[in-house]
Design an enzyme around this catalytic site. Sequence first.
Site, mmCIF file in Angstrom:
data_model
loop_
_atom_site.group_PDB
_atom_site.id
_atom_site.type_symbol
_atom_site.label_atom_id
_atom_site.label_comp_id
_atom_site.label_asym_id
_atom_site.label_seq_id
_atom_site.Cartn_x
_atom_site.Cartn_y
_atom_site.Cartn_z
ATOM 1 N N ILE A 73 0.782 -1.190 -0.006
ATOM 2 C CA ILE A 73 0.047 -0.057 0.145
ATOM 3 C C ILE A 73 0.781 1.184 0.059
ATOM 4 O O ILE A 73 0.718 2.161 -0.806
ATOM 5 C CB ILE A 73 -1.140 -0.172 1.173
ATOM 6 C CG1 ILE A 73 -2.040 -1.142 1.004
ATOM 7 C CG2 ILE A 73 -1.681 1.354 1.441
ATOM 8 C CD1 ILE A 73 -2.951 -1.216 2.022
ATOM 9 N N VAL A 78 2.215 1.814 -3.467
ATOM 10 C CA VAL A 78 1.610 2.341 -4.347
ATOM 11 C C VAL A 78 1.046 3.828 -4.148
ATOM 12 O O VAL A 78 0.842 4.476 -4.924
ATOM 13 C CB VAL A 78 0.149 1.453 -4.473
ATOM 14 C CG1 VAL A 78 -1.069 2.037 -5.233
ATOM 15 C CG2 VAL A 78 0.414 -0.066 -5.106
ATOM 16 N N GLU A 79 0.836 3.917 -2.998
ATOM 17 C CA GLU A 79 0.425 5.395 -2.450
ATOM 18 C C GLU A 79 1.393 6.403 -2.609
ATOM 19 O O GLU A 79 1.146 7.544 -3.016
ATOM 20 C CB GLU A 79 -0.299 5.401 -1.254
ATOM 21 C CG GLU A 79 -1.406 4.750 -0.708
ATOM 22 C CD GLU A 79 -2.641 5.311 -1.048
ATOM 23 O OE1 GLU A 79 -2.626 6.399 -1.679
ATOM 24 O OE2 GLU A 79 -3.810 4.602 -0.889
ATOM 25 N N THR A 80 2.474 6.266 -2.247
ATOM 26 C CA THR A 80 3.561 7.365 -2.560
ATOM 27 C C THR A 80 4.962 6.884 -2.499
ATOM 28 O O THR A 80 5.861 7.653 -2.580
ATOM 29 C CB THR A 80 3.859 7.890 -0.923
ATOM 30 O OG1 THR A 80 4.115 6.960 0.259
ATOM 31 C CG2 THR A 80 2.600 8.588 -0.613
ATOM 32 N N TYR A 82 -6.200 0.465 -8.510
ATOM 33 C CA TYR A 82 -5.587 0.520 -7.139
ATOM 34 C C TYR A 82 -5.350 -0.863 -6.850
ATOM 35 O O TYR A 82 -4.441 -1.236 -6.376
ATOM 36 C CB TYR A 82 -6.191 1.532 -6.234
ATOM 37 C CG TYR A 82 -5.497 1.620 -4.869
ATOM 38 C CD1 TYR A 82 -4.615 2.363 -4.734
ATOM 39 C CD2 TYR A 82 -6.112 0.734 -3.843
ATOM 40 C CE1 TYR A 82 -4.024 2.593 -3.664
ATOM 41 C CE2 TYR A 82 -5.523 0.678 -2.502
ATOM 42 C CZ TYR A 82 -4.472 1.796 -2.491
ATOM 43 O OH TYR A 82 -3.975 1.922 -1.158
#
Length: 187
Positions: free
Chosen positions: A57, A60-62, A169
Amino acid sequence: MKYLRKKRVLLLLFIGFTAILFLSTNWMSWFYPIYYKDEIRKHSQTYNIDPFLVAAIIRVETNYKTGRESKKGALGLMQLMPDTANWALEKAKLPDVSLERLKQEPSANIELGTWYLRSLSRQFDGNRIAVIAAYNAGPGNVQRWLKQGAWDGTEEAVKSIPIGETRHYVQRVIYYYEQYTEIYSHF
């Protein structure tokens, strides 16, 4: 003739060196690094969440870059929305954690994000795919999709997720999760 022999020897030395390098190290970790391992490990153990899920996560997020704030206002490594973060802070009862700390401090953000993943996991009876979707689209949307039959919550039916951004996502998180579990034998 001597020139060609030198080239062959150099080529063999290069191939040998490369083979030793790749065989003696986990070279795939160069392409799929995990940063903040200690924090991820600590908070994953505390909240009984798979550390590879947390790492995927964050990737993928940052991509492990701190201090990020999205166009929609999501904060920190795990990109928590301010309303969600405030709700989670109230429920988790984490002392001395503010929205500013969530944005700047990896450990605080990972802790709250991992706590939130546990909350989602409980809400979705441990269904990892539904948890990932809910992390992105919100638990209310995912509950509605499941209730209405728009999506059954399985990995095989990810293409049925009604929102394209969430569908993509979930696919990306699953991809990185699988890479991490394959590359890193232990965390």
